[in-house]
Design a protein around this motif. Structure first.
Motif, PDB file in Angstrom:
ATOM      1  N   LYS A   1       0.712  -1.340  -0.094  1.00 39.66           N
ATOM      2  CA  LYS A   1      -0.398  -0.083   0.217  1.00 39.66           C
ATOM      3  C   LYS A   1       0.807   0.775  -0.139  1.00 39.66           C
ATOM      4  CE  LYS A   1      -4.451  -0.961   1.168  1.00 39.66           C
ATOM      5  NZ  LYS A   1      -5.620  -0.610   0.973  1.00 39.66           N
TER       6      LYS A   1
ATOM      7  N   THR B   1      -2.506   3.425  -1.889  1.00 39.43           N
ATOM      8  CA  THR B   1      -3.152   2.582  -3.346  1.00 39.43           C
ATOM      9  C   THR B   1      -2.738   1.354  -3.297  1.00 39.43           C
ATOM     10  OG1 THR B   1      -2.897   4.949  -4.403  1.00 39.43           O
ATOM     11  CG2 THR B   1      -2.378   2.390  -5.968  1.00 39.43           C
TER      12      THR B   1
ATOM     13  N   THR C   1       0.336   3.117  -9.430  1.00 40.06           N
ATOM     14  CA  THR C   1      -0.113   1.255  -9.472  1.00 40.06           C
ATOM     15  C   THR C   1       1.086  -0.096 -10.045  1.00 40.06           C
ATOM     16  OG1 THR C   1      -1.974  -0.467  -9.005  1.00 40.06           O
ATOM     17  CG2 THR C   1      -2.049   1.434 -10.455  1.00 40.06           C
TER      18      THR C   1
ATOM     19  N   ARG D   1      -4.983  -4.678 -11.519  1.00 42.09           N
ATOM     20  CA  ARG D   1      -4.521  -3.036 -10.502  1.00 42.09           C
ATOM     21  C   ARG D   1      -5.069  -2.379  -9.373  1.00 42.09           C
ATOM     22  NH1 ARG D   1      -0.389  -5.807 -12.002  1.00 42.09           N
ATOM     23  NH2 ARG D   1       0.978  -4.937 -12.838  1.00 42.09           N
ATOM     24  N   ASP D   2      -4.761  -0.930  -9.493  1.00 41.90           N
ATOM     25  CA  ASP D   2      -5.745   0.090  -8.159  1.00 41.90           C
ATOM     26  C   ASP D   2      -5.772   0.919  -9.329  1.00 41.90           C
ATOM     27  OD1 ASP D   2      -7.496   1.870  -6.623  1.00 41.90           O
ATOM     28  OD2 ASP D   2      -5.465   1.189  -4.971  1.00 41.90           O
TER      29      ASP D   2
ATOM     30  N   GLY E   1      -7.556   4.592  -5.164  1.00 45.29           N
ATOM     31  CA  GLY E   1      -7.853   4.729  -3.984  1.00 45.29           C
ATOM     32  C   GLY E   1      -9.294   5.647  -3.113  1.00 45.29           C
TER      33      GLY E   1
ATOM     34  N   THR F   1      -7.743  -1.472  -2.893  1.00 48.45           N
ATOM     35  CA  THR F   1      -7.684  -3.218  -3.279  1.00 48.45           C
ATOM     36  C   THR F   1      -8.034  -3.178  -4.705  1.00 48.45           C
ATOM     37  OG1 THR F   1      -8.702  -5.415  -2.438  1.00 48.45           O
ATOM     38  CG2 THR F   1     -10.560  -3.460  -3.935  1.00 48.45           C
ATOM     39  N   LEU F   2      -6.966  -4.512  -5.214  1.00 46.99           N
ATOM     40  CA  LEU F   2      -6.850  -4.785  -6.698  1.00 46.99           C
ATOM     41  C   LEU F   2      -7.767  -4.870  -7.528  1.00 46.99           C
ATOM     42  CD1 LEU F   2      -3.042  -6.790  -6.187  1.00 46.99           C
ATOM     43  CD2 LEU F   2      -3.707  -4.597  -7.089  1.00 46.99           C
ATOM     44  N   TRP F   3      -8.016  -4.450  -8.488  1.00 47.85           N
ATOM     45  CA  TRP F   3      -9.051  -4.919  -9.196  1.00 47.85           C
ATOM     46  C   TRP F   3      -9.399  -5.007 -10.992  1.00 47.85           C
ATOM     47  CZ3 TRP F   3     -11.537  -1.119 -12.467  1.00 47.85           C
ATOM     48  CH2 TRP F   3     -11.475  -0.386 -11.731  1.00 47.85           C
TER      49      TRP F   3
ATOM     50  N   THR G   1     -13.462  -7.516  -8.026  1.00 50.30           N
ATOM     51  CA  THR G   1     -11.486  -7.460  -7.172  1.00 50.30           C
ATOM     52  C   THR G   1     -11.112  -8.738  -7.352  1.00 50.30           C
ATOM     53  OG1 THR G   1     -12.987  -8.581  -5.379  1.00 50.30           O
ATOM     54  CG2 THR G   1     -12.641  -6.363  -5.376  1.00 50.30           C
TER      55      THR G   1
END
Length: 113
Positions: free
Chosen positions: A26, A30, A67, A81-82, A86, A93-95, A106
């Motif tokens: 983190k 992000t 990211t 990725r993110d 954020g 979170t990754l999505w 996600t």
């Protein structure tokens, strides 16, 4: 003694390498991940980030500078990725957008220790 030091160093390097690809960290809000996971937690294939169909989105290649885990890599293919930094759901979170056109989902990746 030197052998023990070498083994300890290799263990640390192995952990650091895993953090760069197999897990995320983190940075602010992000999720930072440079791995190649391209499937969501529900088993769906991710849509390529450079594609605007089937899910239209406004993310540009520069949205991925942080990211990706390194600047100026451009679009990360269809990897989790993110890019929202954020600030938008699913925050921090990754999505990815799904290739079936049903929006985003996600991704399951472990947070680095």
């Amino acid at each position: 003694m030197a052998r023990l030091l070498l083994l300890a160093t290799l263990a640390v390097l192995s952990t650091l390498a895993a953090c760069n690809t197999d897990c995320y960290t983190k940075q602010g809000g992000t999720a930072v991940y440079s791995g190649t996971q391209s499937e969501t937690s529900s088993g769906k294939t991710c849509q390529s980030w450079s594609a605007k169909t089937p899910n239209n989105h406004g993310f540009l290649s520069q949205n991925f500078d942080i990211t990706n885990g390194a600047a100026n890599l451009g679009y990360p293919q269809n990897y989790c990725r993110d890019p929202s930094s954020g600030s938008n759901p699913p925050m921090g979170t990754l999505w990815c957008y799904t290739a079936d056109g049903e929006g985003w989902d996600t991704c399951t990746a472990h947070k680095c220790p």
